[in-house]
Design a protein around this motif. Structure first.
Motif, PDB file in Angstrom:
ATOM      1  N   ILE B 183     -13.985   3.321   7.555  1.00 10.84           N
ATOM      2  CA  ILE B 183     -13.407   4.616   7.198  1.00 10.84           C
ATOM      3  C   ILE B 183     -14.525   5.631   7.003  1.00 10.84           C
ATOM      4  O   ILE B 183     -14.483   6.748   7.501  1.00 10.84           O
ATOM      5  CB  ILE B 183     -12.553   4.491   5.915  1.00 10.84           C
ATOM      6  CG1 ILE B 183     -11.249   3.781   6.230  1.00 10.84           C
ATOM      7  CG2 ILE B 183     -12.272   5.862   5.323  1.00 10.84           C
ATOM      8  CD1 ILE B 183     -10.376   3.537   5.036  1.00 10.84           C
ATOM      9  N   TYR B 315      -4.342   3.284   1.633  1.00 10.91           N
ATOM     10  CA  TYR B 315      -4.105   2.290   2.668  1.00 10.91           C
ATOM     11  C   TYR B 315      -2.769   2.580   3.365  1.00 10.91           C
ATOM     12  O   TYR B 315      -2.661   2.559   4.591  1.00 10.91           O
ATOM     13  CB  TYR B 315      -4.093   0.935   1.965  1.00 10.91           C
ATOM     14  CG  TYR B 315      -3.764  -0.274   2.761  1.00 10.91           C
ATOM     15  CD1 TYR B 315      -4.621  -0.724   3.750  1.00 10.91           C
ATOM     16  CD2 TYR B 315      -2.620  -1.015   2.487  1.00 10.91           C
ATOM     17  CE1 TYR B 315      -4.328  -1.872   4.445  1.00 10.91           C
ATOM     18  CE2 TYR B 315      -2.327  -2.163   3.171  1.00 10.91           C
ATOM     19  CZ  TYR B 315      -3.190  -2.591   4.154  1.00 10.91           C
ATOM     20  OH  TYR B 315      -2.895  -3.727   4.839  1.00 10.91           O
ATOM     21  N   LEU B 318      -3.013   5.640   5.734  1.00 12.27           N
ATOM     22  CA  LEU B 318      -3.568   5.360   7.065  1.00 12.27           C
ATOM     23  C   LEU B 318      -2.497   4.779   7.979  1.00 12.27           C
ATOM     24  O   LEU B 318      -2.406   5.124   9.158  1.00 12.27           O
ATOM     25  CB  LEU B 318      -4.738   4.390   6.959  1.00 12.27           C
ATOM     26  CG  LEU B 318      -6.033   4.961   6.411  1.00 12.27           C
ATOM     27  CD1 LEU B 318      -7.120   3.912   6.434  1.00 12.27           C
ATOM     28  CD2 LEU B 318      -6.469   6.168   7.211  1.00 12.27           C
ATOM     29  N   LYS B 319      -1.693   3.855   7.439  1.00  9.81           N
ATOM     30  CA  LYS B 319      -0.632   3.257   8.244  1.00  9.81           C
ATOM     31  C   LYS B 319       0.427   4.296   8.583  1.00  9.81           C
ATOM     32  O   LYS B 319       0.933   4.355   9.694  1.00  9.81           O
ATOM     33  CB  LYS B 319       0.052   2.132   7.462  1.00  9.81           C
ATOM     34  CG  LYS B 319      -0.718   0.863   7.322  1.00  9.81           C
ATOM     35  CD  LYS B 319       0.197  -0.164   6.666  1.00  9.81           C
ATOM     36  CE  LYS B 319      -0.484  -1.481   6.414  1.00  9.81           C
ATOM     37  NZ  LYS B 319       0.455  -2.465   5.871  1.00  9.81           N
ATOM     38  N   GLY B 322      -0.265   6.751  11.353  1.00 11.53           N
ATOM     39  CA  GLY B 322      -0.071   6.076  12.637  1.00 11.53           C
ATOM     40  C   GLY B 322       1.402   6.021  13.011  1.00 11.53           C
ATOM     41  O   GLY B 322       1.791   6.283  14.154  1.00 11.53           O
ATOM     42  N   ASP B 326       3.438   7.759  16.202  1.00  9.74           N
ATOM     43  CA  ASP B 326       4.332   7.016  17.092  1.00  9.74           C
ATOM     44  C   ASP B 326       5.687   7.703  17.166  1.00  9.74           C
ATOM     45  O   ASP B 326       6.289   7.830  18.223  1.00  9.74           O
ATOM     46  CB  ASP B 326       4.533   5.585  16.577  1.00  9.74           C
ATOM     47  CG  ASP B 326       3.281   4.767  16.773  1.00  9.74           C
ATOM     48  OD1 ASP B 326       2.360   5.268  17.436  1.00  9.74           O
ATOM     49  OD2 ASP B 326       3.227   3.640  16.256  1.00  9.74           O
ATOM     50  N   SER B 343      -7.452  11.840  15.842  1.00  5.25           N
ATOM     51  CA  SER B 343      -6.857  10.507  15.899  1.00  5.25           C
ATOM     52  C   SER B 343      -6.227  10.201  14.538  1.00  5.25           C
ATOM     53  O   SER B 343      -6.602  10.774  13.519  1.00  5.25           O
ATOM     54  CB  SER B 343      -7.916   9.465  16.251  1.00  5.25           C
ATOM     55  OG  SER B 343      -8.863   9.393  15.223  1.00  5.25           O
ATOM     56  N   ALA B 344      -5.258   9.281  14.554  1.00  2.00           N
ATOM     57  CA  ALA B 344      -4.534   8.967  13.324  1.00  2.00           C
ATOM     58  C   ALA B 344      -5.499   8.550  12.217  1.00  2.00           C
ATOM     59  O   ALA B 344      -5.308   8.888  11.054  1.00  2.00           O
ATOM     60  CB  ALA B 344      -3.517   7.862  13.594  1.00  2.00           C
ATOM     61  N   LYS B 345      -6.547   7.848  12.622  1.00  4.79           N
ATOM     62  CA  LYS B 345      -7.528   7.367  11.646  1.00  4.79           C
ATOM     63  C   LYS B 345      -8.196   8.531  10.925  1.00  4.79           C
ATOM     64  O   LYS B 345      -8.193   8.607   9.693  1.00  4.79           O
ATOM     65  CB  LYS B 345      -8.542   6.514  12.401  1.00  4.79           C
ATOM     66  CG  LYS B 345      -9.893   6.358  11.793  1.00  4.79           C
ATOM     67  CD  LYS B 345     -10.625   5.196  12.403  1.00  4.79           C
ATOM     68  CE  LYS B 345     -11.587   5.589  13.488  1.00  4.79           C
ATOM     69  NZ  LYS B 345     -12.478   4.483  13.870  1.00  4.79           N
ATOM     70  N   ASN B 399       4.448  -2.713   3.719  1.00  4.83           N
ATOM     71  CA  ASN B 399       5.500  -2.914   4.721  1.00  4.83           C
ATOM     72  C   ASN B 399       5.525  -4.318   5.313  1.00  4.83           C
ATOM     73  O   ASN B 399       6.595  -4.904   5.473  1.00  4.83           O
ATOM     74  CB  ASN B 399       5.388  -1.850   5.831  1.00  4.83           C
ATOM     75  CG  ASN B 399       4.072  -1.919   6.568  1.00  4.83           C
ATOM     76  OD1 ASN B 399       3.154  -2.605   6.141  1.00  4.83           O
ATOM     77  ND2 ASN B 399       3.978  -1.211   7.671  1.00  4.83           N
ATOM     78  N   ILE B 410      10.012  -5.561  11.467  1.00  2.08           N
ATOM     79  CA  ILE B 410       8.990  -4.650  10.940  1.00  2.08           C
ATOM     80  C   ILE B 410       9.254  -3.197  11.335  1.00  2.08           C
ATOM     81  O   ILE B 410       9.033  -2.277  10.551  1.00  2.08           O
ATOM     82  CB  ILE B 410       7.583  -5.110  11.374  1.00  2.08           C
ATOM     83  CG1 ILE B 410       6.512  -4.237  10.735  1.00  2.08           C
ATOM     84  CG2 ILE B 410       7.416  -5.113  12.871  1.00  2.08           C
ATOM     85  CD1 ILE B 410       6.338  -4.456   9.274  1.00  2.08           C
ATOM     86  N   ASN B 414       9.442  -0.173   8.774  1.00  3.86           N
ATOM     87  CA  ASN B 414       8.608   1.020   8.921  1.00  3.86           C
ATOM     88  C   ASN B 414       9.454   2.284   8.953  1.00  3.86           C
ATOM     89  O   ASN B 414       9.105   3.286   8.319  1.00  3.86           O
ATOM     90  CB  ASN B 414       7.771   0.928  10.193  1.00  3.86           C
ATOM     91  CG  ASN B 414       6.621  -0.033  10.040  1.00  3.86           C
ATOM     92  OD1 ASN B 414       6.362  -0.519   8.941  1.00  3.86           O
ATOM     93  ND2 ASN B 414       5.954  -0.332  11.124  1.00  3.86           N
TER      94      ASN B 414
END
Lengths: 210, 445
Positions: B183, B315, B318-319, B322, B326, B343-345, B399, B410, B414
């Protein structure tokens, strides 16, 4: 009494600097030099050149994941005969330093690249934050490389072109979900006498997590 | 009795002659006795301040726990070996020394348990303290510095727990640190350089453990002493910020506290709370101490990897980013002017950084003179939204575990959790905003 020297120095300063100014200047230079020389010591915080990064050889060995079909073989060399059905795969280590995933593909469905004897391999360090992706362990019913840390998902059946941050171009498994910024690099394979090894390849592409 | 008194006064005289402390003590006593909210004590006619105003003691609990961490940490340092030399997956000296502390050192497991739970409770107390400060608005003009130093201490506490988490060199600590390093590397332009300076490399190596250990036991304590010391000094000099209720009866003249002096009368509830906290920490440390997991293995990420609870929101963030990408079918460009920025990161990281920055600079952003939370509809609503956002992100971080435990697909999990992150904080904050605004326009005092 104080006026006279002041006037004198003012007229003088048109051509030259006063004693006070000179002392100030010299002390400032001295201070800057001292601080600068101490700051230069901070470069010792940078890591020294460490010994060889990257793989030492081209041999693939089975990885350490517990509870898998290959865990009894952990550390032994990867054999073609172990991958007897489509979808069967393993987490392996290339040259003892680069984690990878290798599995047998359905060659008819593979897009953008060809498999070697039906096998294909990818560097499994996620391009997001370098956790190790898995094959069929967390998502047993999906043909994806899955990263356990932030749910990055790669489709190993769709091979696309991509570029590493260092500018190296490569082919890899397309990102189809989650935060990874780029494809999981394809590792070219070489198979001789049933032994699976890595074909000579540019290391630049695979050292993105070091 | 008489003899001991003479001894005491003799000692006092001896010290006073050499260090000239008498006037200082008198002055400090006077300052400190006006530092606590005396009007509050008087108004409530209650000795048990903490019963009516529990959050006033979150700061004191934090300070107490910090001292406890210092003592237990010192004891642990006698037996810990900061060396990560060894093959991946093998027990390193660091890992083994923690095993020795847990099993071999007399009372070692208890000390480690207290240290571990103390850290958890410290962060919890600090978070309560911070949210109290957000809503009670003690950072008004003249007190901004206290807030800045407080936010810095929150950062320090997180740095402490991050570095401490890695020391056992087990799988969880190792992967939490790996993620954090990556990170850090993703910070646009500076990332790699920072990682190399702070951690001795762009990956997690034996060098990293040496540095992390140095930060945990040597650098951070010095910085913490300075920053927390300044924070507390400001509180003592300026006094505890009194709540709005106290203002109604506030007179121009400072009145001596009804229940006597800071020491011992006012410090008593602090002592009581500290003792209760100590009891809790010892109980938790005895019965719920965590044993390190498998030794660190850089070739194997454990399943269901989660950071400590207070990092879960980051945490989850970050997910979640993303997932948002999507959902919107947004494919970010690889680089913006040669820098990986969208970028998502990176967006996730920048969002977290912005949130921290907004919290740090709050006194500069919020210059309103009105300090009463009930009269600040927008600010209170934003606070409620922030609590909701952090809580739902924490949930989103889990999740995979939710999916496995409830055996729901999943993608479904989500979608549900991701929507909750968007909807719930707003739904929670909106009523606050509208109710408080109505209250304000109606002119309720």
């Amino acid at each position: 009494m104080t006026e006279k020297p002041a006037t004198r120095s003012r007229t003088k300063s048109l051509r030259s600097i006063s004693r006070r100014q000179l002392v100030k200047l010299l002390v400032s230079i001295g201070l800057m030099g001292t601080v600068g020389s101490f700051l230069s010591l901070l470069t010792s915080l940078l890591p020294g050149s460490s010994a060889s990064l990257g793989p030492t050889d081209n041999i693939l060995r089975y990885g350490p994941e517990k509870g898998t079909w290959y865990s009894p073989k952990a550390g032994s060399e990867v054999k073609l005969e172990d991958f007897d059905q489509v979808g069967k795969g393993a987490g392996v280590l290339w040259g003892g330093s680069i984690p990878a995933i290798i599995f047998r593909v359905d060659e008819g469905k593979l897009q953008g690249a060809t498999a070697n004897n039906g096998l294909i391999a990818f560097a499994s360090a996620c391009t997001h934050l370098c956790c190790i992706a898995t094959w069929h362990l967390d998502r047993p019913n999906e043909n994806v490389l899955f990263c356990r840390c932030h749910d990055g998902i790669f489709d190993p059946y769709v091979i696309v072109k991509d570029v590493m941050p260092n500018g190296a171009e490569y082919q890899g498994a397309k990102v189809i979900g989650g935060p990874p910024p780029r494809a999981a690099p394809l590792i070219p394979l070489e198979i001789k006498d049933g032994k699976v090894t890595v074909a000579p390849s540019s290391l630049d592409i695979f050292s993105y997590c070091e | 009795m008489n003899g001991s008194l003479t001894t005491r006064s003799k000692l006092h005289e001896w010290v006073d002659k050499r260090f000239l402390v008498s006037p200082l003590i008198t002055k400090a006593q006077r300052t400190i006795n006006f530092a606590l909210p005396s009007t509050l004590t008087r108004q409530n006619r209650s000795r048990i301040l903490w019963f009516t105003y529990p959050y006033y003691y979150a700061g004191a609990v934090t300070a107490f726990l910090a001292i406890l961490q210092g003592i237990t940490g010192l004891l642990l340092a006698f037996n810990y070996i900061p060396s990560a030399v060894g093959d991946p997956g093998a027990a390193t000296p660091a890992y083994l020394s923690v095993q020795v502390i847990m099993k071999g050192v007399p009372l070692g497991a208890l000390i480690r348990g207290i240290h571990q739970w103390g850290a958890n409770l410290l962060v919890a107390a600090l978070v309560i303290h911070a949210f109290w400060a957000f809503f009670r608005n003690p950072y008004r003009i003249g007190r901004e510095l206290t807030w800045f130093l407080g936010v810095a201490s929150l950062g320090l506490a997180l740095a402490y727990s991050f570095t401490g988490y890695l020391l056992p060199w087990d799988q969880l600590g190792y992967w939490a640190a790996t993620i954090s390093i990556q990170i850090m590397r993703a910070i646009p332009l500076l990332g790699d350089f920072l990682a190399q300076i702070l951690l001795g490399g762009t990956g997690l190596t034996t060098n990293t453990l040496s540095r992390i250990y140095f930060y945990h036991v040597s650098l951070l304590p010095v910085v913490a002493l300075a920053i927390v010391g300044a924070h507390m000094l400001l509180v003592i000099i300026q006094g505890v910020s009194e709540p709005e209720e106290a203002w109604k009866t506030k007179t121009e003249k400072q009145v001596a506290p009804l229940f006597g002096q800071f020491f011992p009368q006012q410090i008593a509830p602090v002592m009581i709370i500290a003792l209760v906290t100590l009891g809790m920490v010892i109980l938790l440390g005895t019965f719920a101490a965590q044993v390190p997991g498998d030794p660190a293995n850089k070739f194997l990420t454990p399943q269901f990897i989660v950071p400590e609870w207070y990092f879960l929101w980051a945490y989850g963030l970050l997910k979640w980013v993303g997932w948002l990408y999507d959902l919107a079918h947004f494919v970010p460009p690889a680089s913006v002017y040669g820098v990986d920025l969208l970028s998502a990161k990176v967006v996730g990281i920048l969002m977290a950084a912005l949130m921290f920055l907004a919290v740090l600079l709050l006194p500069l952003i919020d210059r309103g003179k009105e300090v009463r939370a009930l009269r600040r509809p927008l600010k209170t609503a934003i606070g409620v939204w922030a609590i909701g956002f952090l809580a739902t992100l924490t949930l989103y971080a889990l999740n995979e575990i939710v999916s496995a435990d409830l055996s729901i697909k999943i993608d479904m999990v989500n979608s549900i959790l991701g929507s909750i992150v968007i909807v719930l904080p707003v739904v929670a904050a909106a009523p606050f905003y509208f109710m408080l605004r109505r209250r304000l326009t109606k002119g309720v005092p």
